[in-house]
Design an enzyme around this catalytic site. Structure first.
Site, PDB file in Angstrom:
ATOM      1  CB  CYS A  12      -0.922  -0.018   1.212  1.00  0.00           C
ATOM      2  SG  CYS A  12      -1.827   1.514   1.488  1.00  0.00           S
ATOM      3  CB  CYS A  70       0.144   2.079   4.069  1.00  0.00           C
ATOM      4  SG  CYS A  70      -1.500   1.379   3.819  1.00  0.00           S
TER       5      CYS A  70
END
Length: 303
Positions: free
Chosen positions: A62, A65
């Site tokens: 991700c 993230c």
């Protein structure tokens, strides 16, 4: 969020003891940032009766993230034990991901006395993170959760833990600029890093993420959606809403909007849309199933 998150199955799980991690009792924690697992989450819920717990649901693939998590860790450490940050790898802990109904990440939820409190989904700038943490402490105080964790700073040998290696100078320059909200300076620093090393994957990812943050900070959500609805074939209007969707964690919505636009445009007007899609794919990661699906659809539209 009551009713939207079901943590009951994780409340009474036995946790294997491991000092310095989320499985250890609160008094034995050696850091305010811990890794939480399906098995250890019962202990995390108990700690939330002493201090608010911020749960960061993330994954290695991700991209947003990697932008958000360091900011959350920094703000948590600055609070000196008034908040515990529990990091949850959703790939390794599917029961927690299901319990929090994490349809997109990064997703950040707080726990106060065992009850979930929404914080945010998607990458957000540091100033917004700080504002939400301040509100979280106010809500915790209203509910009588005002403790402080007695966290030690040394490892089991009594020595300081190994420091992380320093960032390359241009990366450090970019991070410093991001922290003060100077996204233009951060973009310049990452572009210089790529000029020195075009294969610098961290700089490529960082540049894409900070460009997204720079674009969305200038947008008004309602105005952008109204403009996109009024002009469905206006590429810039659709780009704006796709950026907002992606920054908010609505990855499939962002990809779907741009793929629909690509399908409707004449072939000689498609290149900017394809380039923007490729840029957004890089933010999420090639291995993400949503990227794989969107790439497949893009390929079918191209050929």
């Amino acid at each position: 969020m009551r009713g939207a998150v079901d943590l009951s199955s994780l409340r009474n799980r036995p946790a294997a003891p491991a000092a310095g991690t989320a499985q250890a009792p609160a008094g034995a924690l050696t850091d305010v940032v811990v890794d939480a697992t399906d098995e250890s989450f019962g202990q995390i819920l108990e700690i939330s009766r002493t201090v608010p717990v911020v749960v960061d649901l993330w994954a290695e693939w991700c991209g947003p993230c990697k932008q958000l998590s360091p900011i959350i860790e920094k703000v948590t450490r600055e609070l000196g034990g008034r908040v515990l940050l529990a990091k949850v790898d959703v790939d390794a802990n599917p029961q927690l991901a299901q319990g929090f109904r994490a349809q997109s990440i990064p997703m950040v939820v707080a726990l106060i006395a065992g009850q979930p409190v929404p914080m945010f989904t998607g990458a957000v700038p540091e100033q917004q993170v700080r504002e939400v943490f301040a509100q979280l402490l106010q809500v915790a105080a209203q509910n009588g959760v005002t403790g402080t964790l007695p966290v030690g700073g040394a490892d089991a040998e009594g020595t300081e833990p190994d420091a992380e290696p320093p960032l390359p100078p241009l990366h450090a320059e970019a991070f410093a600029a991001i922290e003060v909200g100077d996204y233009a300076a951060a973009i310049t620093a990452y572009e210089k890093a790529l000029a020195e090393n075009p294969r610098d994957e961290d700089a490529i990812a960082g540049l894409g993420q900070v460009r997204l943050l720079d674009r969305v900070q200038k947008l008004d959500l309602q105005a952008a959606r109204a403009a996109a609805a009024a002009a469905p074939l206006d590429a810039q209007a659709q780009f704006d809403v796709a950026d907002l969707d992606l920054a908010g964690g609505h990855v499939e919505d962002a990809f779907g909007r741009l793929l629909d636009l690509f399908a409707q445009l004449p072939s000689d007007q498609r290149t900017p849309v394809r380039e923007r899609l490729v840029e957004l794919f890089g933010l999420i990661g090639a291995a993400d199933p949503r990227v794989v699906s969107a790439r497949n659809r893009l390929s079918s539209l191209l050929f």
